[in-house]
Write a protein that holds these residues in place. Structure first.
Motif, PDB file in Angstrom:
ATOM      1  N   LEU A 106       4.303   5.574  -5.424  1.00 51.74           N
ATOM      2  CA  LEU A 106       4.305   5.588  -6.888  1.00 51.74           C
ATOM      3  C   LEU A 106       3.368   6.671  -7.418  1.00 51.74           C
ATOM      4  N   MET A 107       2.194   6.787  -6.756  1.00 49.51           N
ATOM      5  CA  MET A 107       1.237   7.801  -7.198  1.00 49.51           C
ATOM      6  C   MET A 107       1.783   9.200  -6.960  1.00 49.51           C
ATOM      7  N   ILE A 108       2.435   9.371  -5.804  1.00 49.29           N
ATOM      8  CA  ILE A 108       3.001  10.702  -5.518  1.00 49.29           C
ATOM      9  C   ILE A 108       4.105  11.008  -6.533  1.00 49.29           C
ATOM     10  N   VAL A 140       7.225  13.258 -18.178  1.00 46.56           N
ATOM     11  CA  VAL A 140       7.515  11.978 -18.829  1.00 46.56           C
ATOM     12  C   VAL A 140       6.459  11.669 -19.885  1.00 46.56           C
ATOM     13  N   THR A 141       5.206  12.025 -19.569  1.00 43.23           N
ATOM     14  CA  THR A 141       4.127  11.635 -20.468  1.00 43.23           C
ATOM     15  C   THR A 141       3.931  12.612 -21.624  1.00 43.23           C
ATOM     16  N   MET A 184       2.406   1.727  -3.394  1.00 40.59           N
ATOM     17  CA  MET A 184       1.450   2.279  -4.360  1.00 40.59           C
ATOM     18  C   MET A 184       1.320   3.782  -4.174  1.00 40.59           C
ATOM     19  N   CYS A 185       1.232   4.186  -2.894  1.00 39.54           N
ATOM     20  CA  CYS A 185       1.073   5.620  -2.612  1.00 39.54           C
ATOM     21  C   CYS A 185       2.288   6.397  -3.111  1.00 39.54           C
ATOM     22  N   ALA A 188       4.316   9.838  -9.468  1.00 38.45           N
ATOM     23  CA  ALA A 188       3.682  10.062 -10.764  1.00 38.45           C
ATOM     24  C   ALA A 188       3.172  11.480 -10.906  1.00 38.45           C
ATOM     25  N   SER A 189       2.682  12.036  -9.782  1.00 36.63           N
ATOM     26  CA  SER A 189       2.106  13.381  -9.865  1.00 36.63           C
ATOM     27  C   SER A 189       3.154  14.424 -10.209  1.00 36.63           C
ATOM     28  N   PHE A 190       4.411  14.109  -9.902  1.00 38.95           N
ATOM     29  CA  PHE A 190       5.443  15.097 -10.195  1.00 38.95           C
ATOM     30  C   PHE A 190       6.243  14.752 -11.455  1.00 38.95           C
ATOM     31  N   SER A 191       5.770  13.752 -12.168  1.00 33.12           N
ATOM     32  CA  SER A 191       6.550  13.352 -13.330  1.00 33.12           C
ATOM     33  C   SER A 191       5.765  13.544 -14.612  1.00 33.12           C
ATOM     34  N   GLY A 192       5.006  14.624 -14.647  1.00 33.72           N
ATOM     35  CA  GLY A 192       4.171  14.910 -15.813  1.00 33.72           C
ATOM     36  C   GLY A 192       4.958  14.979 -17.096  1.00 33.72           C
ATOM     37  N   ALA A 239       0.833  -1.203   0.000  1.00 33.45           N
ATOM     38  CA  ALA A 239       0.000   0.000   0.000  1.00 33.45           C
ATOM     39  C   ALA A 239       0.867   1.252   0.000  1.00 33.45           C
ATOM     40  N   ILE A 240       1.907   1.218   0.852  1.00 34.78           N
ATOM     41  CA  ILE A 240       2.783   2.393   0.910  1.00 34.78           C
ATOM     42  C   ILE A 240       3.499   2.575  -0.430  1.00 34.78           C
TER      43      ILE A 240
END
Lengths: 334, 550
Positions: free
Chosen positions: B16-18, B26-27, B13-14, B20-24, B10-11
């Motif tokens: 990874l999501m955090i 990349v996409t 996943m969290c 991801a939010s700062f790795s815009g 769970a930690i």
């Protein structure tokens, strides 16, 4: 235990039958006619008759139910009146999206909620306690719609950190396998897609998870307070255990039974359509599907969705009940 | 899995999501392709042009399919498309089309006469193998004058009419009669609505329900290839979310902006708001009291079908002076300014001003409560009367916020002593009951289908449309002269003569005051400022073929 689970699953049959009868009756008794809704201002009598005949809408309700039930027993939920797509396919296309959103929202709600509850309980009447409980009250009171729009404005428009809505950046190639997009992007090794899917998941998960988070925080706090006043905690402290051990090893586990109840109820509710969150964040989930189906009086689709909700609810409740036995060995099912 | 592992997962996943939010960045890969993502307010229902009535499905299909003829980019005048030319027989009953030779469907099938016959026959021929796969709602409604379609040779077809119909050519530019690939239809059978194959500028790629539909440029298009490489329709139901997605360039265009955001859009130099008059009318219909039962279901009033009182018959409203008084009592300017929020023009006739035969010489009823009171006194109602106003439960393009418009009208009529009670019911019941004439007064309106005046005048104001149960003329205004000129207009191909007929009908309608025409609302669309070439079409259909992004 095995028999208990089998018994509970067997009870799904009468529950489903009851739910389907109620859903079927309610949607048919509600005013409105799918043929008329479909054709709008341009209906001719001939066309109305043709559509009513084609979908059996001209038959008595019990005959319609009989035909539908016969289809279901043969594994056919029918076709949607408005889209002509198979109901099972319509639901199957959306359900993974709703499940992913629910899981993400609950991960957020459980981690933040339980943690805030424990801290508040251990530091009762401190500024931290008041702050956490104030935030929890705020969370429960916020309309999801407003919270969603605010999150989008702050993190999407002003800060530009996160996308406004949808499931993935549409310019990233993506291969659908199971429909669970996080899972699909992992098994296909598509890292850019995984990042994009997770970025799209954050704001809706926070918006959807805020109310359960607040509920979990409040229940965790009160449950913890109760446990912390019990004799065995005093005994453990007297034995010289560290406060951290007392709280995290012994108190938390004992405080979790009511928290698991709240979590179970919320998972069921969220699975049954997070309609507002899905609308604000353009999330292609089952909540939007069922609401549009109700608007259009798409009978087979509405009843199909309600059946899926009921199954999800029963199964989540069963899992919750089983979890009780893991948390508290004193609870046993015959 | 033990508790520790679950916790760690769970930690993880969290985190990874955090992350991801700062790795815009990349996409956000720079794409060489010219892609336009358009924000739609809803998803398509089915992608078979013959079998849809909803605007969202039509929007997608207008870029995939084509018909024998098409509209000029900015008017409802027609020009050749898949047919190079056509000629009409002297009696007006046979139209022969010469077809293009150089066209292929997206699935590689050659376009020819068989495809035309297949596309149309499946709709009208109840014995056709593919007839049961659709409802063909528009065929019954708009094309019932077509008797059959015949193949003359591989590249010539003939449409045979049951009766002359001057509107048929404009109707043939509608999506309903777009040509579909017969091979594709055979391949997919009942599920063809999910696998569209036409001859248009864009090819279907993918449909993720409630999320997006992707089209790509048709490299083998018979005209010049479209400039956009990809056209994606993304579903964003909420108008404010659509605008935010546009502001952040997640989408480059959107429909149905909320009028309250117009100032913000116009102030933003990165956005452009396009506005054109819409082909619609919103009105208050006053039940004149009498309709007929169309016992033989031929859609026309016959001599053996007597005029009978409608269920919503109300004595005062049968009086012309009372209806005129109601027209004088309502301040339409204020309704348009405040409730249509300025995105409409005041209507004085029952069809939009840019259409053939619009009578601009008619002087509208002014807002004059004193005149209204005088007319009511003359009609024998010096102390007014009570009535019921039916108010639509849904917003339509021709009627923003019906509830507030209903309340405003209630207020205006109260000022001249007409006490009005408001009645609301769900939309399908509303349509059913107003078509059965159960209302004394009701709010309703119309968005045109094909750009021909017949599609407003005959549908909404003719005597034939007063059939109780399926009335289009929900004011139940039966005037045999009006029907006479409307029928004559449909049977003549001379446009001046047609225009004269429609002008006469409008004079009679104005004089008898069966409706209070409220507004013609505009169509609005927003793009980012680097999008060029989009032209708003009067029918509100959306053609992205000429669009380019700078």
């Amino acid at each position: 235990m095995k028999w208990y689970i089998i018994k509970r699953l067997a009870m799904l049959v009468p529950v489903m039958l009851g739910v389907s009868i109620i859903a079927f009756s309610l949607i048919h008794l509600a005013p409105g006619d799918p043929a008329r809704t479909m054709l709008g201002e341009r209906a001719t009598q001939e066309q109305l008759n043709e559509i009513r005949e084609k979908y059996g809408l001209d038959k008595p309700i019990y005959v319609q139910y009989g035909i539908w039930l016969n289809g279901v027993l043969h594994g056919d939920l029918g076709r949607s009146i408005t889209t002509h797509e198979e109901v099972a396919k319509e639901i199957g296309d959306r359900f993974p999206n709703t499940v992913e959103l629910t899981i993400a929202a609950m991960i957020f709600a459980i981690i933040v909620g339980v943690f805030a509850g424990i801290i508040s309980a251990t530091k009762q009447y401190s500024i931290t306690d008041y702050t956490f409980m104030g935030v929890a009250l705020f969370g429960i009171s916020m309309p999801v719609f407003w919270l969603g729009i605010m999150l989008m404005m702050i993190f999407g428009v002003f800060l530009g950190w996160l996308p406004i809505g949808g499931r993935i950046d549409l310019l990233i190639p993506f291969q659908r396998v199971t429909g669970f997009m996080v899972f699909d992007s992992i098994i296909t090794g598509n890292f850019p897609a995984l990042i994009s899917v997770l970025r799209h998941l954050i704001l809706p998960a926070i918006a959807l998870g805020t109310i359960p988070m607040a509920m979990i925080a409040r229940v965790s706090r009160s449950s913890m307070l109760e446990v912390l006043r019990q004799d065995f905690i005093r005994t453990e402290r007297a034995k010289g255990l560290s406060e951290r051990m007392v709280i995290y090893k012994h108190a938390v586990r004992n405080a979790m039974v009511p928290v698991v109840t709240v979590i179970g109820l919320n998972v069921g509710l969220l699975l049954a359509g997070a309609i507002l969150t899905e609308t604000v964040f353009s999330w292609p989930g089952i909540g939007r599907l069922v609401v549009n189906a109700v608007y259009e009086r798409d009978y087979p689709l509405v009843v199909g969705c309600i059946l899926v909700f009921a199954i999800a609810f029963v199964i989540v409740n069963l899992i919750t009940d089983i979890l009780y036995t893991r948390i508290d060995p004193r609870i046993q099912y015959e | 899995m033990n508790n520790k592992k679950v916790g760690l997962l769970a930690i993880g996943m969290c985190l990874l999501m955090i992350a991801a939010s700062f790795s815009g960045c990349v996409t956000e890969e720079e794409s060489e392709e010219m892609v336009l993502i358009f924000g739609s307010s809803g998803d398509a229902k089915r992608l078979d042009p013959g079998d849809v009535t909803d605007g969202e499905s039509i929007q997608r299909m207008d870029n995939i399919f084509e018909g024998l003829v098409e509209y000029e980019p900015d008017s409802t005048e027609i020009k050749p498309c898949l047919a190079t030319s056509w000629n009409t027989s002297e009696d007006g009953l046979n139209i022969t089309f010469n077809l293009r030779h150089d066209v292929k469907f997206h699935d590689g099938t050659d376009f020819d006469a068989d495809a035309v016959v297949f596309s149309l026959a499946r709709q009208y021929d109840t014995t056709h193998a593919y007839h049961d796969y659709g409802e063909w709602a528009y065929w019954g409604y708009m094309f019932s004058d077509i008797d059959r379609v015949e193949k003359i040779d591989d590249y010539t077809v003939k449409i045979v009419l049951k009766r002359t119909n001057a509107a048929i050519m404009t109707s043939l530019a509608m999506f309903t009669v777009c040509i579909v690939s017969p091979t594709n239809a055979e391949e997919w059978g009942e599920d063809v609505f999910k696998h569209p194959s036409g001859t248009g500028p864009f090819k279907f790629v993918e449909w993720v329900k409630d999320d997006h539909i992707t089209l790509e440029a048709n490299d083998d298009y018979w005209r010049e290839k479209p400039k956009l490489d990809k056209l994606i329709f993304r579903v964003i139901e909420d108008a404010s979310a659509r605008l935010m997605a546009l502001q952040t360039n997640e989408i480059q265009g959107m429909e149905y902006p909320d009028p309250s955001s117009f100032d913000a859009i116009e102030a933003d130099s990165d956005l452009q708001l396009l506005t054109e008059p819409g082909m619609n009318v919103g009105y208050l219909a006053i039940n004149c009291g009498y309709g007929y039962t169309d016992s033989n279901e031929n859609g026309a009033h016959d001599l053996d079908e007597p005029w009978i009182e409608t269920p919503g018959y109300s004595e005062p409203l049968t009086n012309k002076k009372v209806r005129q008084a109601i027209n004088y009592a309502i301040d339409k300017n204020s309704i348009v300014d405040n409730l249509y929020k300025g995105t409409a023009v005041v209507a004085k006739n029952g069809m939009p001003p840019f259409m053939l035969g619009y009578n601009d010489d008619i002087e509208d009823y002014s807002y004059d409560p004193a005149e209204a009171t005088k007319l009511l006194t003359e009609a024998g109602y010096p102390n007014g009367f009570t009535s019921t106003l039916w108010v639509m439960p849904v917003s339509r393009p021709y009627m923003f916020d019906p509830s507030k418009i209903g309340e405003a009208i209630q207020g205006y009529l109260a000022a001249v002593n007409i006490t009005v009670e408001i009645y609301q019911v769900d939309w399908s019941t509303y349509l059913e009951k107003t078509e059965a004439g159960e209302h004394p007064m009701c709010l309703l309106g119309w968005s045109g289908d094909n750009g021909d005046p017949d599609n407003f005048m005959n549908v909404l104001y003719g005597e034939n449309a007063c059939s109780i149960g399926t009335a289009g003329n929900v004011a139940f205004y039966n005037n045999s002269r009006v029907q006479e000129v409307l029928s004559a207009a449909l049977q003549t191909y001379d446009t001046t003569e047609r225009a004269n007929y429609y002008e006469e009908a409008q004079v009679l309608l104005h004089e008898n005051a069966s409706h209070v025409y409220l507004a013609h609302s505009n169509q609005n669309i927003v793009f980012t400022s680097n999008v060029h070439g989009y032209v708003l079409h009067p029918t509100s259909r959306k053609f992205f073929y000429p669009v380019t992004i700078e």
